[in-house]
Design a protein around this motif. Structure first.
Motif, PDB file in Angstrom:
ATOM      1  N   GLN A   1       0.764  -1.222   0.046  1.00 20.26           N
ATOM      2  CA  GLN A   1       0.042  -0.023  -0.079  1.00 20.26           C
ATOM      3  C   GLN A   1       0.878   1.219  -0.079  1.00 20.26           C
ATOM      4  O   GLN A   1       2.034   1.442   0.452  1.00 20.26           O
ATOM      5  CB  GLN A   1      -1.009   0.008   1.228  1.00 20.26           C
ATOM      6  N   ALA A   2       0.316   2.288  -0.438  1.00 19.43           N
ATOM      7  CA  ALA A   2       1.196   3.430  -0.503  1.00 19.43           C
ATOM      8  C   ALA A   2       1.238   3.974   0.912  1.00 19.43           C
ATOM      9  O   ALA A   2       0.405   4.002   1.717  1.00 19.43           O
ATOM     10  CB  ALA A   2       0.308   4.707  -1.249  1.00 19.43           C
ATOM     11  N   LEU A   3       2.593   4.659   1.386  1.00 26.21           N
ATOM     12  CA  LEU A   3       3.098   4.979   2.495  1.00 26.21           C
ATOM     13  C   LEU A   3       2.749   6.745   2.427  1.00 26.21           C
ATOM     14  O   LEU A   3       3.253   7.165   1.472  1.00 26.21           O
ATOM     15  CB  LEU A   3       4.542   4.419   2.847  1.00 26.21           C
ATOM     16  N   LYS A   4       2.343   7.164   3.611  1.00 23.42           N
ATOM     17  CA  LYS A   4       2.412   8.435   3.885  1.00 23.42           C
ATOM     18  C   LYS A   4       3.987   9.086   3.746  1.00 23.42           C
ATOM     19  O   LYS A   4       4.884   8.602   4.277  1.00 23.42           O
ATOM     20  CB  LYS A   4       1.916   8.894   5.047  1.00 23.42           C
ATOM     21  N   GLY A   5       3.987  10.133   2.624  1.00 24.36           N
ATOM     22  CA  GLY A   5       5.379  10.790   2.731  1.00 24.36           C
ATOM     23  C   GLY A   5       6.594   9.983   1.586  1.00 24.36           C
ATOM     24  O   GLY A   5       7.462  10.418   1.707  1.00 24.36           O
ATOM     25  N   ARG A   6       5.898   8.977   1.170  1.00 30.70           N
ATOM     26  CA  ARG A   6       6.974   7.988   0.312  1.00 30.70           C
ATOM     27  C   ARG A   6       6.307   8.002  -1.149  1.00 30.70           C
ATOM     28  O   ARG A   6       4.991   8.268  -1.362  1.00 30.70           O
ATOM     29  CB  ARG A   6       7.255   6.992   0.907  1.00 30.70           C
ATOM     30  N   GLY A   7       7.132   8.246  -2.098  1.00 39.92           N
ATOM     31  CA  GLY A   7       6.577   7.814  -3.571  1.00 39.92           C
ATOM     32  C   GLY A   7       6.489   6.570  -3.990  1.00 39.92           C
ATOM     33  O   GLY A   7       5.383   6.040  -4.633  1.00 39.92           O
ATOM     34  N   ALA A   8       7.499   5.914  -3.785  1.00 41.85           N
ATOM     35  CA  ALA A   8       7.388   4.165  -4.249  1.00 41.85           C
ATOM     36  C   ALA A   8       6.562   3.613  -3.289  1.00 41.85           C
ATOM     37  O   ALA A   8       6.480   3.812  -1.910  1.00 41.85           O
ATOM     38  CB  ALA A   8       8.902   3.843  -4.241  1.00 41.85           C
ATOM     39  N   ILE A   9       5.752   2.688  -3.870  1.00 40.86           N
ATOM     40  CA  ILE A   9       5.003   1.769  -3.280  1.00 40.86           C
ATOM     41  C   ILE A   9       5.729   0.485  -2.683  1.00 40.86           C
ATOM     42  O   ILE A   9       5.460   0.027  -1.554  1.00 40.86           O
ATOM     43  CB  ILE A   9       3.734   1.534  -3.861  1.00 40.86           C
ATOM     44  N   SER A  10       6.436   0.113  -3.477  1.00 41.99           N
ATOM     45  CA  SER A  10       7.262  -1.327  -3.253  1.00 41.99           C
ATOM     46  C   SER A  10       8.658  -1.062  -2.863  1.00 41.99           C
ATOM     47  O   SER A  10       9.361   0.022  -3.489  1.00 41.99           O
ATOM     48  CB  SER A  10       6.868  -2.296  -4.140  1.00 41.99           C
ATOM     49  N   ASN A  11       9.251  -1.979  -2.449  1.00 41.51           N
ATOM     50  CA  ASN A  11      10.989  -2.046  -2.666  1.00 41.51           C
ATOM     51  C   ASN A  11      11.275  -3.016  -3.560  1.00 41.51           C
ATOM     52  O   ASN A  11      11.928  -3.956  -3.507  1.00 41.51           O
ATOM     53  CB  ASN A  11      11.337  -2.330  -1.074  1.00 41.51           C
ATOM     54  N   LEU A  12      11.140  -2.694  -4.986  1.00 42.30           N
ATOM     55  CA  LEU A  12      11.207  -3.339  -5.802  1.00 42.30           C
ATOM     56  C   LEU A  12      12.737  -4.047  -6.016  1.00 42.30           C
ATOM     57  O   LEU A  12      13.496  -3.346  -5.741  1.00 42.30           O
ATOM     58  CB  LEU A  12      11.108  -2.742  -7.323  1.00 42.30           C
ATOM     59  N   THR A  13      12.826  -5.300  -6.312  1.00 43.77           N
ATOM     60  CA  THR A  13      14.226  -5.776  -6.413  1.00 43.77           C
ATOM     61  C   THR A  13      14.893  -5.268  -7.513  1.00 43.77           C
ATOM     62  O   THR A  13      14.479  -4.929  -8.686  1.00 43.77           O
ATOM     63  CB  THR A  13      14.173  -7.177  -6.567  1.00 43.77           C
ATOM     64  N   SER A  14      16.173  -4.950  -7.252  1.00 44.52           N
ATOM     65  CA  SER A  14      17.041  -4.356  -8.416  1.00 44.52           C
ATOM     66  C   SER A  14      17.372  -5.297  -9.310  1.00 44.52           C
ATOM     67  O   SER A  14      17.433  -6.659  -9.154  1.00 44.52           O
ATOM     68  CB  SER A  14      18.444  -3.647  -7.718  1.00 44.52           C
ATOM     69  N   ARG A  15      18.022  -5.018 -10.433  1.00 42.11           N
ATOM     70  CA  ARG A  15      18.276  -5.700 -11.738  1.00 42.11           C
ATOM     71  C   ARG A  15      19.348  -6.734 -11.222  1.00 42.11           C
ATOM     72  O   ARG A  15      19.864  -7.525 -12.105  1.00 42.11           O
ATOM     73  CB  ARG A  15      18.692  -4.706 -12.926  1.00 42.11           C
ATOM     74  N   TYR A  16      20.170  -6.328 -10.351  1.00 43.18           N
ATOM     75  CA  TYR A  16      21.440  -7.258 -10.124  1.00 43.18           C
ATOM     76  C   TYR A  16      20.949  -8.274  -9.098  1.00 43.18           C
ATOM     77  O   TYR A  16      21.912  -9.012  -8.967  1.00 43.18           O
ATOM     78  CB  TYR A  16      22.423  -6.314  -9.515  1.00 43.18           C
ATOM     79  N   GLU A  17      19.914  -8.394  -8.544  1.00 40.55           N
ATOM     80  CA  GLU A  17      19.527  -9.359  -7.611  1.00 40.55           C
ATOM     81  C   GLU A  17      19.116 -10.882  -8.366  1.00 40.55           C
ATOM     82  O   GLU A  17      18.471 -10.697  -9.437  1.00 40.55           O
ATOM     83  CB  GLU A  17      18.554  -8.926  -6.908  1.00 40.55           C
ATOM     84  N   ARG A  18      19.525 -11.768  -7.630  1.00 39.70           N
ATOM     85  CA  ARG A  18      19.149 -12.976  -8.132  1.00 39.70           C
ATOM     86  C   ARG A  18      17.725 -13.406  -7.707  1.00 39.70           C
ATOM     87  O   ARG A  18      17.018 -14.068  -8.565  1.00 39.70           O
ATOM     88  CB  ARG A  18      19.925 -14.294  -7.977  1.00 39.70           C
ATOM     89  N   GLU A  19      17.468 -13.243  -6.482  1.00 39.71           N
ATOM     90  CA  GLU A  19      16.108 -13.331  -5.908  1.00 39.71           C
ATOM     91  C   GLU A  19      15.271 -12.399  -5.940  1.00 39.71           C
ATOM     92  O   GLU A  19      15.729 -11.159  -5.849  1.00 39.71           O
ATOM     93  CB  GLU A  19      16.478 -13.982  -4.572  1.00 39.71           C
ATOM     94  N   THR A  20      13.803 -12.627  -5.855  1.00 40.95           N
ATOM     95  CA  THR A  20      12.903 -11.547  -6.018  1.00 40.95           C
ATOM     96  C   THR A  20      12.145 -11.306  -4.433  1.00 40.95           C
ATOM     97  O   THR A  20      11.703 -12.542  -4.064  1.00 40.95           O
ATOM     98  CB  THR A  20      11.707 -11.705  -6.960  1.00 40.95           C
ATOM     99  N   ARG A  21      12.113 -10.375  -3.806  1.00 42.19           N
ATOM    100  CA  ARG A  21      11.632 -10.026  -2.553  1.00 42.19           C
ATOM    101  C   ARG A  21      10.079  -9.762  -2.530  1.00 42.19           C
ATOM    102  O   ARG A  21       9.898  -8.895  -3.485  1.00 42.19           O
ATOM    103  CB  ARG A  21      12.458  -9.210  -1.731  1.00 42.19           C
ATOM    104  N   VAL A  22       9.361 -10.392  -1.777  1.00 40.61           N
ATOM    105  CA  VAL A  22       7.713 -10.139  -1.654  1.00 40.61           C
ATOM    106  C   VAL A  22       7.706  -9.842  -0.277  1.00 40.61           C
ATOM    107  O   VAL A  22       8.237 -10.546   0.568  1.00 40.61           O
ATOM    108  CB  VAL A  22       6.896 -10.807  -2.522  1.00 40.61           C
ATOM    109  N   LEU A  23       6.329  -9.046   0.129  1.00 38.43           N
ATOM    110  CA  LEU A  23       6.020  -8.965   1.172  1.00 38.43           C
ATOM    111  C   LEU A  23       5.016 -10.391   1.291  1.00 38.43           C
ATOM    112  O   LEU A  23       3.873 -10.143   0.650  1.00 38.43           O
ATOM    113  CB  LEU A  23       5.044  -7.568   1.344  1.00 38.43           C
ATOM    114  N   ALA A  24       5.171 -11.129   2.361  1.00 38.72           N
ATOM    115  CA  ALA A  24       4.300 -12.159   2.477  1.00 38.72           C
ATOM    116  C   ALA A  24       3.727 -12.362   3.850  1.00 38.72           C
ATOM    117  O   ALA A  24       4.396 -11.900   4.836  1.00 38.72           O
ATOM    118  CB  ALA A  24       5.137 -13.404   2.112  1.00 38.72           C
ATOM    119  N   ASP A  25       2.623 -13.102   3.952  1.00 35.14           N
ATOM    120  CA  ASP A  25       1.898 -13.510   5.005  1.00 35.14           C
ATOM    121  C   ASP A  25       2.432 -14.597   5.764  1.00 35.14           C
ATOM    122  O   ASP A  25       2.124 -15.645   5.156  1.00 35.14           O
ATOM    123  CB  ASP A  25       0.644 -13.486   5.018  1.00 35.14           C
TER     124      ASP A  25
END
Length: 358
Positions: A7-31
């Motif tokens: 969800q959008a955070l107050k005072g922040r532009g990006a919604i996610s912390n998208l994994t960079s192009r150099y990372e092998r793994e993809t990070r997601v927010l999970a329950d």
């Protein structure tokens, strides 16, 4: 485990912390079963780290910009502009171009000291420096860090011409340095105004000065004799491009004498971050905006070729260019030469230097 939607955070532009192009793994927010499916909604604090760079002069080889050398006191930017073309540089640090870029800021505490040493080098040839070409030199942490001010003090002492690029009214804090430099033809300030809509600006560039404050800063700079330019950048087709003439008119009335614009650029990770933001904050316009961007980029969301990456191509981009030129002609913008004075550059005496007789 089930992925939790960001969800959008107050005072922040990006919604996610998208994994960079150099990372092998993809990070997601999970329950994991303990969070009761609660989404991440808390405020993410800003962290400041030291940048250990041994040089602060960056060399530019792009023919699309007017400067060859620039100084960036910070890496990352707390202004959190969702469209910022500098976001992908955080991937070089092993961090995300998303939330990491706007919450993990690297300061160059020795920037003024390093700049002075580089300006004293016998091989240095004076040319205007761009201050803030990558990230904003007057982002919020500058209020305490004062690194940009220290850099300006060096430029003043060396008679080194400098072009400041910012979207912050904090630039007015340094009028005591800027006004005397302007009297010698050593400085101009370009203020970026993306939109005049305060609500859109709050969502798109949440920690930058409001559009009204930027225009007020133009008036104060002009009154102090500091030349001012307006950057109507980026222009976003279908979202803010209809404001182009209004932005230029408001800036001219506030004292701006120069103007430029850049078509929205979405290199690397920014494309996904911007689309995510767009579908959250302007869902009814998202498909139309993305379609217009592709019409300006030969079917893609971005093209990196010199000559077209700043302005785009095709009918939509050409119309925007014609509108800009007509508005500038009507308002008298870009009618005067804005060249800075390089003739008076001279390193001040350093401790231990032999005194001269003349």
């Amino acid at each position: 485990m089930d992925e939790i939607p960001r969800q959008a955070l107050k005072g922040r532009g990006a919604i996610s912390n998208l994994t960079s192009r150099y990372e092998r793994e993809t990070r997601v927010l999970a329950d994991d079963g303990w969070g009761e499916n609660e989404a991440l909604t808390e405020t993410v604090p800003t962290q400041v780290f030291d940048d250990t760079a041994r040089s602060v002069l960056s060399k530019n080889t792009s023919p699309d910009v007017i400067f060859e050398r620039s100084v960036n006191p910070y890496r990352g930017c707390e202004h959190a502009c969702i469209y910022c073309f500098a976001r992908p540089t955080h991937a070089y640090l092993g961090l995300s171009p998303g939330l990491d870029f706007e919450t993990k800021i690297f300061r160059k505490a020795r920037a003024a000291e390093l700049l002075a040493a580089e300006l004293r080098a016998k091989s240095y040839r004076c040319q205007p420096l761009a201050l803030g070409a990558n990230t904003d030199p007057y982002q919020p942490i500058e209020r305490e860090q004062r690194i940009t001010r220290a850099v300006l003090e060096v430029c003043r002492d060396f008679n080194q011409p400098v072009m400041i690029i910012t979207k912050s009214a904090l630039v007015l804090r340094d009028l005591d340095i800027l006004a005397p430099m302007a009297a010698k033809g050593l400085v101009n300030v370009a203020l970026s105004v993306t939109t005049l809509d305060r609500d859109l600006a709050r969502r798109m560039e949440p920690r930058a000065s409001t559009p009204a404050r930027r225009l007020a800063a133009m008036r104060e700079l002009t009154a102090a004799g500091v030349p001012v330019a307006v950057l109507a950048s980026p222009m976003i087709p279908g979202l803010s491009d209809h404001e182009l003439e209004a932005i230029l008119t408001a800036a001219a009335e506030a004292g701006a004498t120069q103007a430029n614009y850049i078509l929205l650029r979405l290199p690397l990770e920014i494309a996904d971050l911007f689309e995510e933001w767009l579908r959250e904050h302007a869902p009814n316009r998202a498909d139309r905006v993305l379609s217009l961007i592709r019409q300006c980029r030969e079917g893609n969301l971005y093209q990196s070729q010199f000559g077209s990456r700043m302005k785009g191509s095709g009918p939509v981009a050409e119309l925007l260019s014609k509108r800009f030129k007509l508005a500038c002609r009507r308002l008298g913008l870009n009618a005067r030469d804005a060249a800075l004075n390089c003739a008076d550059f001279k390193p001040p005496p350093a401790r231990g230097d032999q005194l001269t007789m003349f």
